[in-house]
Design a protein around this motif. Structure first.
Motif, PDB file in Angstrom:
ATOM      1  N   GLY A 238      17.477  84.154  12.202  1.00 57.29           N
ATOM      2  CA  GLY A 238      18.355  83.013  12.445  1.00 57.29           C
ATOM      3  C   GLY A 238      17.632  81.686  12.574  1.00 57.29           C
ATOM      4  O   GLY A 238      18.263  80.626  12.527  1.00 57.29           O
ATOM      5  N   GLY A 239      16.318  81.723  12.722  1.00 55.33           N
ATOM      6  CA  GLY A 239      15.548  80.486  12.796  1.00 55.33           C
ATOM      7  C   GLY A 239      15.460  79.762  11.468  1.00 55.33           C
ATOM      8  O   GLY A 239      15.040  78.595  11.425  1.00 55.33           O
ATOM      9  N   TYR A 240      15.860  80.432  10.393  1.00 63.14           N
ATOM     10  CA  TYR A 240      15.844  79.813   9.073  1.00 63.14           C
ATOM     11  C   TYR A 240      17.206  79.234   8.680  1.00 63.14           C
ATOM     12  O   TYR A 240      17.357  78.706   7.579  1.00 63.14           O
ATOM     13  CB  TYR A 240      15.405  80.827   8.009  1.00 63.14           C
ATOM     14  N   TRP A 241      18.193  79.372   9.578  1.00 63.09           N
ATOM     15  CA  TRP A 241      19.499  78.811   9.266  1.00 63.09           C
ATOM     16  C   TRP A 241      19.402  77.297   9.169  1.00 63.09           C
ATOM     17  O   TRP A 241      18.576  76.666   9.848  1.00 63.09           O
ATOM     18  CB  TRP A 241      20.518  79.182  10.343  1.00 63.09           C
ATOM     19  N   SER A 242      20.261  76.708   8.363  1.00 62.02           N
ATOM     20  CA  SER A 242      20.310  75.245   8.288  1.00 62.02           C
ATOM     21  C   SER A 242      21.215  74.724   9.406  1.00 62.02           C
ATOM     22  O   SER A 242      22.200  75.363   9.775  1.00 62.02           O
ATOM     23  CB  SER A 242      20.854  74.803   6.926  1.00 62.02           C
ATOM     24  N   GLY A 243      20.876  73.565   9.931  1.00 65.12           N
ATOM     25  CA  GLY A 243      21.650  73.009  11.046  1.00 65.12           C
ATOM     26  C   GLY A 243      21.361  73.777  12.323  1.00 65.12           C
ATOM     27  O   GLY A 243      20.285  73.671  12.910  1.00 65.12           O
ATOM     28  N   THR A 244      22.312  74.603  12.751  1.00 71.44           N
ATOM     29  CA  THR A 244      22.120  75.437  13.932  1.00 71.44           C
ATOM     30  C   THR A 244      20.996  76.452  13.702  1.00 71.44           C
ATOM     31  O   THR A 244      20.887  77.024  12.613  1.00 71.44           O
ATOM     32  CB  THR A 244      23.417  76.192  14.257  1.00 71.44           C
TER      33      THR A 244
END
Length: 255
Positions: A238-244
């Protein structure tokens, strides 16, 4: 004069001859009294009289005990153990979930045993990754079922609890989270918080961990060995998600 000298000579000779054997000094007597007895005791029947003249080998100091090797046990999970996290209508039946009881390395630099509930289809993935984390001595705060916190995701995160299955929607969505399928894990959620696009987090005890990259015990950074270990079994971070950013979150196939 000659007679006197002769008498003196006779007397001296008499004293010298009468001295007899020399008398041992007190020190000599004491040493004799302390002469050690024969090393063979009265009950010793050994006839070996050889003497080892080699230098004694140094005694090795005991080495600290090695920590136990990683272990993992996969078993079905009883319905009563999921009293808060599962209910009828969840996208996966509890019979399709598995309890993994396995080793983890603690923040106290000691081995511990924890529990995760995951989908039966991903047990091999999870064991493979957590074996690596343990062998690396990568620290995990604790690992308990979310049911210990009555299924409350916020309380589990606030306690820095690593957990997996929880039949709940995704944060900010009405759709099921991958946690509801047993295909997601939140790892050290205090050190790896859920961070909004504005840079805030809901947990006060996690505010100092909102930036990446950063150093810290149990912290996950982009491209580090923890992220790579999950990627090798097909899990996304999830650290690669954009924004959040959801730095704690790993899931099979994303989401």
């Amino acid at each position: 004069m000659k007679r006197a000298a002769a008498m003196a000579f006779v007397v001296l000779a008499s004293v010298s001859c009468g001295a007899g054997e020399p008398v041992a000094s007190p020190a000599t007597s004491a040493r004799a009294d302390r002469t050690p007895a024969s090393p063979t005791s009265a009950t010793d029947t050994s006839t070996d009289t050889s003497t080892d003249t080699s230098a004694p080998s140094p005694t090795a100091s005991p080495s600290p005990a090695e920590p136990p090797a990683f272990s993992a046990k996969v078993t079905p999970i009883a319905r009563e153990r999921l009293g808060y996290s599962w209910r009828p209508g969840c996208p996966v039946h509890y019979r399709d979930l598995r309890l993994i009881t396995m080793s983890f390395w603690g923040f106290d630099d000691k081995p511990h045993t924890g529990e995760l509930v995951v989908n039966k289809a991903v047990t091999d993935d999870v064991v493979t990754v957590f074996r690596k984390l343990y062998d690396w001595r990568w620290p995990i705060r604790q690992m308990k079922l979310v049911d210990v916190y009555k299924g409350d995701d916020y309380d589990s995160i606030d306690a820095d609890n690593t957990s997996a299955f929880n039949c709940r929607p995704a944060t900010g969505s009405s759709n099921w989270s991958n946690h509801a399928y047993g295909k997601a894990i939140d790892l050290n959620p205090r050190e790896n918080p859920y961070v909004t696009a504005s840079g805030s987090t809901a947990h006060q005890n996690a505010k100092k961990y909102t930036k990446r990259p950063m150093k810290g015990k149990g912290v996950i950074n982009p491209g580090d060995k923890v992220v790579k270990a999950f990627a090798q079994v097909g899990w996304e971070w999830g650290g690669y998600w954009s924004g959040t950013k959801d730095f704690q979150h790993f899931s099979k196939g994303g989401g």
